[in-house]
Structures are given as structure tokens and as C-alpha cells.
Design an enzyme around this catalytic site. Structure first.
Site, short mmCIF file in Angstrom:
data_model
loop_
_atom_site.label_atom_id
_atom_site.label_comp_id
_atom_site.label_asym_id
_atom_site.label_seq_id
_atom_site.Cartn_x
_atom_site.Cartn_y
_atom_site.Cartn_z
N ARG A 43 0.81 -1.21 0.00
CA ARG A 43 0.00 0.00 0.00
C ARG A 43 0.85 1.27 0.00
O ARG A 43 0.45 2.29 -0.55
CB ARG A 43 -0.94 0.00 1.20
CG ARG A 43 -2.18 -0.86 0.95
CD ARG A 43 -3.09 -0.87 2.13
NE ARG A 43 -4.41 -1.38 1.77
CZ ARG A 43 -5.29 -1.83 2.65
NH1 ARG A 43 -5.00 -1.83 3.94
NH2 ARG A 43 -6.46 -2.27 2.25
N LYS B 40 -13.73 -10.58 8.28
CA LYS B 40 -14.77 -9.63 8.69
C LYS B 40 -16.14 -10.18 8.30
O LYS B 40 -16.76 -9.74 7.33
CB LYS B 40 -14.52 -8.27 8.05
CG LYS B 40 -13.19 -7.67 8.48
CD LYS B 40 -12.82 -6.49 7.60
CE LYS B 40 -11.37 -6.09 7.78
NZ LYS B 40 -10.89 -5.28 6.64
N GLY C 90 -6.31 -5.66 1.62
CA GLY C 90 -4.95 -5.57 2.14
C GLY C 90 -4.38 -6.94 2.45
O GLY C 90 -3.27 -7.29 2.03
P1 ADP Z 1 -8.80 -8.35 3.34
O1 ADP Z 1 -7.85 -7.50 4.15
O2 ADP Z 1 -8.15 -8.95 2.15
O3 ADP Z 1 -10.08 -7.63 3.02
P2 ADP Z 1 -9.85 -9.59 5.73
O4 ADP Z 1 -9.21 -8.50 6.52
O5 ADP Z 1 -11.31 -9.67 5.68
O6 ADP Z 1 -9.23 -9.60 4.24
O7 ADP Z 1 -9.40 -11.01 6.29
C1 ADP Z 1 -8.06 -11.42 6.38
C2 ADP Z 1 -7.86 -12.28 7.57
O8 ADP Z 1 -8.79 -13.33 7.61
C3 ADP Z 1 -6.50 -12.94 7.61
O9 ADP Z 1 -5.73 -12.33 8.62
C4 ADP Z 1 -6.81 -14.41 7.91
O10 ADP Z 1 -5.97 -14.93 8.91
C5 ADP Z 1 -8.24 -14.35 8.39
N1 ADP Z 1 -8.96 -15.63 8.23
C6 ADP Z 1 -9.16 -16.34 7.11
N2 ADP Z 1 -9.83 -17.48 7.36
C7 ADP Z 1 -10.07 -17.51 8.68
C8 ADP Z 1 -10.69 -18.45 9.57
N3 ADP Z 1 -11.21 -19.58 9.12
N4 ADP Z 1 -10.75 -18.14 10.88
C9 ADP Z 1 -10.20 -16.99 11.33
N5 ADP Z 1 -9.61 -16.07 10.56
C10 ADP Z 1 -9.52 -16.33 9.25
MG MG Z 2 -7.86 -6.99 6.24
#
Ligand code: ADP
Ligand code: MG
Length: 392
Positions: free
Chosen positions: A36, A198, A350
């Protein structure tokens, strides 16, 4: 209405306030993926080359109005300075003074994490306006380039933009161009892959996306709310029970529209949120004391196959906890599938961008890597984003 961009503005001698998205992972003062920061450089370099002085405003994480040292932007100022090859003055607080010759010598400064100010994210418009007016003394022109935050009605994103003459930076311009093309008439089949953490944010988004896509692939923390909606036990996995009704509505609507929704058939679980070896179980066999941290190999293969015939794919959110070496395979499988698709692929978010880089993929293997997760999803939903509305 189209956005006015910085190429259409005479920037010489201007004092510019630049809202960037520098929300990078920082652990113990060290920056992880600096994607970023790099993505924000073209605008900053353009402004400086054109003779403007620039005060950059950005946020890091969610300090909720408190000064949290671990969420200081100081390490980011340092990296920014390295990448720019020039001094970046760090302003520790909103009321800090700029040196007298700052504007005249075309200086560049970065203000401390704006979310240390509770007014930045306040629900009260009056509080946000008051902060915006305090910020406005840093310049006479506003450039909005923090794409990852444009879906937030925050003081430095929305109110401040309206107080000053303004334009969009290059990052916002290019993000909007790509997403606009997805919203226009994407080549079909059009697939959206959603994962991440999220849960409720993302489930809300699907209600709208289901009207536009041909295939929806579900992974990450949110998949457990989908499984729970089907009456399955999910143990200690991430679960938002108050979203189950929404999930049922989504599934019903998908069936009505003929949209295919893919849920996993197996998952990889561990007894706690740690990088343990884990075990692969069918979705009917998640133990009471287990939590699902990745999709399983069978699911990954099914997802990859389904995606192989898509012509447009938007992906937001890792399939599992890719930060743990034992729970990366689902995310790797999706990333690999995207690199093999004959069509347009967009990765947003991100953590999603950080994940593909951490797993050794190159940015060039994807059509476009968007810096915004929530922002790009809301754009794809067709929502008006405050930070873009303010720039029009
Ligand atoms: P982005 O930043 O790409 O929008 P998010 O912030 O929504 O994505 O999610 C990213 C996080 O989701 C990562 O840190 C990952 O560890 C977590 N994650 C993925 N699958 C799971 C799961 N099954 N349980 C808990 N956390 C998870
Ligand atoms: Mg994120």
C-alpha cells in the site's frame, strides 16, 4: 459525475493535503507487506515533481480514538522516506506546526495515525467537521488517494475533502477504472470469491452481489456461518449467529436466480488459534473443541475447477489463516486457479494482496491488485462511497 484528477490541476506552489492509504501490517515496529505504501507513491511523486508541498494523512489499524504506540505511523514515515529517497517530516499530532519554509521548499510530511483522534471516525457529523477544519490548515488543496478508506464517512476522507478544492489521485483513479469495468458488463461467467475475517461486513455485501454474479465461492471465517445456517456444528470456528437468517435469504435468492454458491466439503481444523499441524475433516465432523482455519484439499480442488471456466473473477479475503504455514493451502489453490484463468482477475483487500505475495505469487500474475477490500466490495455493490462522492 467523473472525478477531477491531479493531471487536470496546476499544482505548482500549492500546499496539498494528501489522504493516502498506508494501512500496512506493522509488527513490533517492522512493516510486513508494504504494497500500500508503494501503491501511494505515484501520486505523491507527481505532486512533489509538480512543485507542491505535501502533508500526507493516513490511518493504521483501528485504535478507536486512543494513542496506541503500536499503531503509530512512525515506521511508515521511515519507509516512505526510503522509497521516496528524501526526508519525510513526521508530525506527531494534529496541532503540530510545519516549519516556516515547508511550503516554499516543497516539503513532504506525514501526520501521525489520524484514527488516534476519536473525531475521525465519529458518528457525529459536527465532531468530524471540527476535526476536518483543524486539518484544513495543513494545505489549500485536497487530493483523495486513500482508496482503501473511501467507503468510510470519516473526517479526513469525507468532510475534509469538501472544505477544500480537491481532486482524485492516481490510485483512486485506477481503482475506480477497474471496478467500473467489473460493474459495467463483465465477461461471463463472472465469479466472486469471498473469504477473510470480517464476517458480518462481508455477508452484508453478498446480498447485493448475488444479483450480479454467476458463481459465488465462499471460504475464510465466514464459511462457518454458512455451515451453521445448514444446521452443521462448527465447534469454536468464527461464527456470527445473528447473520444466519441473512445467509438463508442469500441462499434462497441464489437458488431463485440460478447463481451457483460453492461451500466447502472439507475443512482443516485445529484445537486452538495457533499454527498447529491441524487435521482435515469433512464439514459434518468438526469437533466441539476445534476451529476451522482453512478450507480442505477436496474443497480447494472443487473451487479451482469451478473457477477455471470463469472469464471474470473478483477475489477478496484469504480462504484460511494464511499467516500460519499449516493453513495456507486453500488460499494458495485459489491464487493458482486465478493465475490460470483466461480472463480478467481482480484481487482486492490488504490481507488478500499480502497473502498472494507471502505465498510467492507475483503481482503480474493477476489482472489487477486492488488496495481496498471493503471499499472495492462496496463499489461492486453499486453503493455511493463517501470518499468518492466528496471528490466529485
Ligand atoms: P482483506 O484484508 O483482504 O479484506 P480480511 O481483513 O477480511 O481480508 O481477512 C483477512 C484475515 O482473515 C486474515 O488475517 C486471515 O488470517 C483471516 N482468516 C481467514 N480465514 C479464517 C478463519 N477460518 N478463521 C479466522 N480467521 C480467518
Ligand atoms: Mg484486512
Amino acid at each position: 459525475m467523473p472525478l477531477l484528477t491531479i493531471d487536470q490541476i496546476d499544482l505548482k506552489g500549492k500546499s496539498v493535503i494528501l489522504r493516502s492509504d498506508l494501512n500496512v501490517p506493522v509488527k513490533e515496529g517492522r512493516i510486513g507487506d508494504d504494497g500500500r505504501i508503494r501503491a501511494s507513491l505515484p501520486t505523491l511523486e507527481k505532486l512533489l515533481a509538480a512543485g507542491a508541498a505535501v502533508v500526507v494523512i493516513a490511518h493504521l489499524g483501528r485504535p478507536k480514538g486512543e494513542r496506541k504506540p503500536e499503531l503509530s505511523l512512525q515506521p511508515v514515515a521511515h519507509r516512505l522516506s526510503e522509497l521516496l529517497g528524501r526526508e519525510v517530516l513526521f508530525l506527531p499530532e494534529v496541532d503540530a506546526e510545519l516549519p516556516a519554509d515547508f511550503a516554499q521548499r516543497g516539503g513532504v510530511a506525514l501526520l501521525e495515525n489520524i484514527r488516534f483522534e476519536s473525531a475521525e471516525t465519529s458518528k457525529e457529523e459536527s465532531e468530524r467537521k471540527e476535526l476536518a477544519s483543524r486539518l484544513s490548515r495543513f494545505g489549500d488543496f485536497y487530493v483523495g488517494d486513500g482508496f482503501g478508506a473511501v467507503h468510510r464517512k470519516h473526517a479526513s476522507v469525507f468532510e475534509l475533502a469538501q472544505l477544500l478544492p480537491h481532486a482524485a489521485g492516481y490510485l483512486v483513479e485506477s481503482e475506480v477504472k477497474v471496478l467500473e469495468s467489473l460493474n459495467g458488463s463483465p465477461e461471463r461467467p463472472y465469479a466472486v470469491v469471498l473469504g477473510g475475517a470480517k464476517v458480518s461486513d462481508k455477508i452484508a455485501v453478498i446480498t447485493n452481489l448475488i444479483e450480479k454474479v454467476d458463481l459465488l465461492v465462499i471460504g475464510g471465517g465466514m464459511l462457518f456461518t454458512f455451515l451453521a445456517a445448514q444446521g452443521k456444528a462448527v465447534g469454536k470456528s468464527l461464527l456470527e449467529s445473528d447473520q444466519i437468517e441473512t445467509v438463508n435469504e442469500i441462499m434462497a435468492r441464489a437458488a431463485q436466480r440460478g447463481v451457483k454458491v460453492l461451500l466447502p466439503v472439507d475443512v482443516k481444523v485445529a484445537p486452538e488459534f495457533k499454527d498447529l499441524e491441524g487435521r482435515i475433516v469433512s464439514i459434518d465432523a468438526i469437533g466441539e473443541d476445534e476451529m476451522g482455519l482453512d478450507i480442505g484439499p477436496q474443497s480447494a480442488a472443487i473451487y479451482a475447477k469451478a473457477l477455471s471456466s470463469a472469464r471474470t473473477v473478483f477475489w477478496n479475503g484469504p480462504m484460511g489463516v494464511f499467516e500460519f504455514s499449516n493453513f495456507q493451502e486453500g488460499t494458495r489453490a485459489i491464487a493458482t486457479a486465478l493465475t490460470e484463468i483466461d480472463g480478467m482477475t481482480v484481487v482486492g483487500g490488504g490481507d488478500s494482496a499480502a497473502a498472494i505475495r507471502a505465498l510467492g505469487f507475483k503481482d503480474e500474475q493477476f489482472g489487477y491488485i486492488s488496495t481496498g477490500g471493503g471499499a472495492s466490495l462496496e463499489y461492486l455493490e453499486g453503493k455511493d462511497l463517501p470518499g468518492l462522492v466528496a471528490l466529485q
